[in-house]
Design a protein around this motif. Sequence first.
Motif, short mmCIF file in Angstrom:
data_model
loop_
_atom_site.label_atom_id
_atom_site.label_comp_id
_atom_site.label_asym_id
_atom_site.label_seq_id
_atom_site.Cartn_x
_atom_site.Cartn_y
_atom_site.Cartn_z
N VAL A 1 0.82 -1.22 0.00
CA VAL A 1 0.00 0.00 0.00
C VAL A 1 0.85 1.27 0.00
O VAL A 1 0.78 2.08 -0.92
CB VAL A 1 -0.96 0.00 1.21
N TYR A 2 1.67 1.44 1.02
CA TYR A 2 2.39 2.70 1.21
C TYR A 2 3.62 2.79 0.30
O TYR A 2 4.29 1.80 0.04
CB TYR A 2 2.82 2.86 2.67
N GLU A 3 3.89 4.02 -0.14
CA GLU A 3 5.07 4.32 -0.96
C GLU A 3 5.14 3.49 -2.23
O GLU A 3 6.22 3.24 -2.77
CB GLU A 3 6.36 4.17 -0.13
N THR A 4 3.99 3.05 -2.71
CA THR A 4 3.95 2.28 -3.95
C THR A 4 3.57 3.18 -5.12
O THR A 4 3.10 4.31 -4.94
CB THR A 4 2.94 1.13 -3.85
N MET A 5 3.75 2.63 -6.32
CA MET A 5 3.40 3.34 -7.55
C MET A 5 2.38 2.53 -8.32
O MET A 5 2.08 1.38 -7.97
CB MET A 5 4.66 3.57 -8.39
N GLU A 6 1.85 3.15 -9.36
CA GLU A 6 0.81 2.49 -10.14
C GLU A 6 1.35 1.25 -10.85
O GLU A 6 2.55 1.06 -10.98
CB GLU A 6 0.22 3.47 -11.18
#
Length: 730
Positions: free
Chosen positions: A358-363
Amino acid sequence: MHNKPLIYKPQSYAAMLLVIIIAACSSPEKKKTTKKEPSPEEINTESSKKNLEEWKKDKLSLFVYFGVYSLYEGKTENQPIDGAAENIRALAGITPENYARKAREFDPKKWDANEIVNLARDIGMKRIVLDAKHHDGFCLFKTQTTDFNSVDFTPANKDFVKEMSDACESGNIKLSLSYSLTDWHLPAAMPMSENHNTPVTEEHHNVNLKRIEELLTNYGSVSELYLYSGLNTPEQSRDLRQLIKKLQPECLISDGIGNDMGDFVASEYNSLPAKTPDVAWNMLASAFSDTRGYKDTKSEVDPLPIAKKKVKEMIRVLSSGGNYSLSIGVKADGTTEGVEEEVLKNLGRWIKVNREAVYETMESPFKTAASNYKITRKENKLYLFMESVPASSSIRISGLNNKITAARFLGSGIPLEVVNRGNVNEILWTAPAMADPMEVPVIEAEFEETIRPIPERGISINAADTLTLDNTNAFHHTGITQQDQITAIPSSTALTWHVSAGHPQQAEFRFLQTLKGKEIAVDTANGEQQIVLNGKQSHLVCSKYDTIQTGDIYRSEIFYGDLKEVHVNPNGSNRLRILNTSWHNLKNTKDSHLIPLPMSTRYYYVEIESENEQQYCYRVTGNDGMQVWFNQEEILLNRNNVPGTPLIKELVFDLKKGKNILLIKNYNRVGSKDYFDLKPLSDAHWWRQTISIPAEPEYLKLKPVAQQNPFQEAGFENLTIVLTPENQTK
């Protein structure tokens, strides 16, 4: 923070029109002044860019709705209202006196901002957004602009924004605020309209400025300011932005400020954008589709199915590169018990197990989503959100040019077998050992190298090729442009072509005179070059020898609503039918130019006869927005960046032999003059200019250099680039 648009019935539209007329008449007449447009640096500041990157990493926030409307619990005379509880004053027609009398009862003795902060932290929210003032005008903070606030008007005698600010600081969570630019309590903003997207008077605007100054001066750091509702002029939006950035340069502003002067896009509630924006965006969601404020009727609902739905909704947003906000409506006594809290807690338990995804992820790196899972990415890892069991015994991932090395279920950590077959990676499916109550287990797949986005299908050029690049074969970078929510539409902010060429190319730009002087950036893997489109005049757009005949113009009846609404079937061929109305030949109409009404749309139908296949240029003039279809294909959807002035577009049409059908939608938001016009331009010329493109460009990206902000239309409708190998041009 946006509210769902009204379906405009005749009576509600008449009321809306009355509001606008009264507002205009009640505003003091002022001399028109020309203000300098803000520079790109003023809107898209370096601090804004930096904060947006941090904002994108946080991903999740909690909206808190709380106010006098909480006392009603979504009911009047013990009957539930049809609509949002927070808008009960307008929806139920409550008089100012009765609403103020109710406000005297506002005393939420069980309110504890620290409990809200703890709830948000337990769920995994990184920010809290408190609705400091809604449309009803009641302020949850001490203000010098009105006594209709929680400190001076109620037995609570509390500054709830101050308490939330203190609790956020203690809990190490970021404070954000939302603020409605509509005010049903302020005499200068009257009369009240349930639509609440009405013009902001000058006196009302000054009150908004003062209150926002108070919010950004008295309550410490505010990470985001969600402005919503109301119809600002470009000058009013500029005033707000300059004030906010002066007081707190790092505060991010939602697009609700109007006129494309925000830092990020906030969706309509519970509505994903029609096209995923390439700019920073946030989906606003609530557990119940019809309300954000507390409704007593919600207590009978099972929270688990709602939580499952919201988890999948959140995953879809994250895999598309957006942020996600979920709201909670606080009760009149200040507590948050109930269905919404259980929905949030279920969501939080799932997030805690799968936080890495979830966190600090990209598409997702893929342009097309798989049918049974969604993807986010981070460095050399993919996260697969399994929404259903794979149809086969393996999950195939291809096109990354990257070798998979390991895979495991998050939570349990149980590994899955992986297989690499050239450019195809496979994860062998095994049912997860740990049951997931949200029914979305997550697989973490690790690769040898950092994962890059997969480009659109590339175009290869060999030494003998000539290649034409235009809007039809480009990848369109999407923004959302708007004056206000009612005029919000997708915009094409830049164009990219993925080109494979092993040798240098000559790029000949072909454009109309309207683009002369436009400064553009041409970006490739080898670097960026900036050019000004000047060039030399070339041949006529149309043929000298083939004739065309532009037929009579037929106009539809009037329609009301949003700019993005389409009221006719663009694929229809019968000009005499448009729902239950008919077309009128402008040649036989005395009132060919009517005074347009606010939020009104008219359609214009024209038949063009061409002797042969050829190109022809027309100048189309409209009001605050235009949509154009040619031979049943949409070729233009534009918003006027200077509302109330003519919107002029010169468009080149590829005419087929025989009859061609042109359909134009002209939209008026607030203007008082009908600017529609259609003029054939037999003397329109192409202009040409050539630059060199180095070998191995990988891609060619085109964007305006002096763009005011990242949301506005680039304006490349009639731009064509012809690539020719340099050895052929010598």
